[in-house]
Scaffold this active site. Sequence first.
Site, short mmCIF file in Angstrom:
data_model
loop_
_atom_site.label_atom_id
_atom_site.label_comp_id
_atom_site.label_asym_id
_atom_site.label_seq_id
_atom_site.Cartn_x
_atom_site.Cartn_y
_atom_site.Cartn_z
N ASP A 1 0.83 -1.21 0.00
CA ASP A 1 0.00 0.00 0.00
C ASP A 1 0.87 1.26 0.00
O ASP A 1 1.97 1.26 0.55
CB ASP A 1 -0.92 -0.03 1.24
CG ASP A 1 -2.09 0.93 1.09
OD1 ASP A 1 -2.35 1.41 -0.03
OD2 ASP A 1 -2.76 1.20 2.12
N ASN B 1 -10.95 -2.77 -5.46
CA ASN B 1 -10.19 -1.81 -6.28
C ASN B 1 -10.85 -1.50 -7.64
O ASN B 1 -10.51 -0.51 -8.28
CB ASN B 1 -8.74 -2.28 -6.49
CG ASN B 1 -7.86 -2.16 -5.27
OD1 ASN B 1 -6.95 -2.95 -5.05
ND2 ASN B 1 -8.11 -1.15 -4.43
#
Length: 241
Positions: free
Chosen positions: A15, A63
């Site tokens: 991330d 996502n």
Amino acid sequence: MTAQNTPKHIAIIMDGNGRWAKQHKVPRIEGHHRGAEAVKRTIKVAQENGVKNLTLFAFSVENWNRPKLEVSALMNLLERFLSEQMPELIKRKIRLRVIGRYRELPERIQALLHEAEETTQDYDEFTLGLALNYGSRTEVVDAVKAVAQAANAGLVDLNKIDYNSFRQYLYTRDMPDPDLVIRTSGECRLSNFLLLQSAYAEIYLSKVLWPDFDEAEFKAAIAEYSSRERRYGKTTEQIKA
Ligand code: IPE
Ligand code: IPE
Ligand code: MG
């Protein structure tokens, strides 16, 4: 570091690509490109340090909700990455395993993944798990459906199902559970990643943004893991006995 203290399976929530890009005043996709470089580095360091399984969270079921342009840029990046890395997988005897609903990915990517999985399936030294269109909740739903189908077909006895037999229906059926889960970028959540498999994993939250993740930070995570005591519900005295 003793081999005994090396995690056999490390799973990483990669991330911080977007924040890296913002910091460097470049488009988000440049952050993802740098993230792909960090992936290559990390695989190398994992292999050099005796880690046997590395699973990387590359794209979650959630996502897809990002802006269309970012999703298509990520898919293009993934396609290029897979074609480029194919010779590397063979050269370094890396078995690739995809976890997630990969049939919902663009067909050209499915074809590359399929080829890479087939070609590398017999390597047994190191497994690279790629979590693509992955979410723990969809994984559990898919597993429950598969169990129900097997039960309907008379192939399993529902009364005899325990976790060990249930886990055979998860995408990760042929991988050990992660010993260590690393999340970069300072966020403190699991974001629907390997929730069942990480039941007893050690968790390491790194402040480093994924594109900056390097050997030193990877080794810091492994060192921290080595210093922890995994008790699995028991007492320290029992563990030391
Ligand atoms: C991780 O970086 C890559 C993916 C989730 C595909 P992010 O893109 O989530 O980066 P941040 O969280 O916006 O910084
Ligand atoms: C998790 O990161 C997914 C991947 C690393 C592929 P996100 O950036 O999507 O997670 P949230 O939305 O911050 O929880
Ligand atoms: Mg993020």
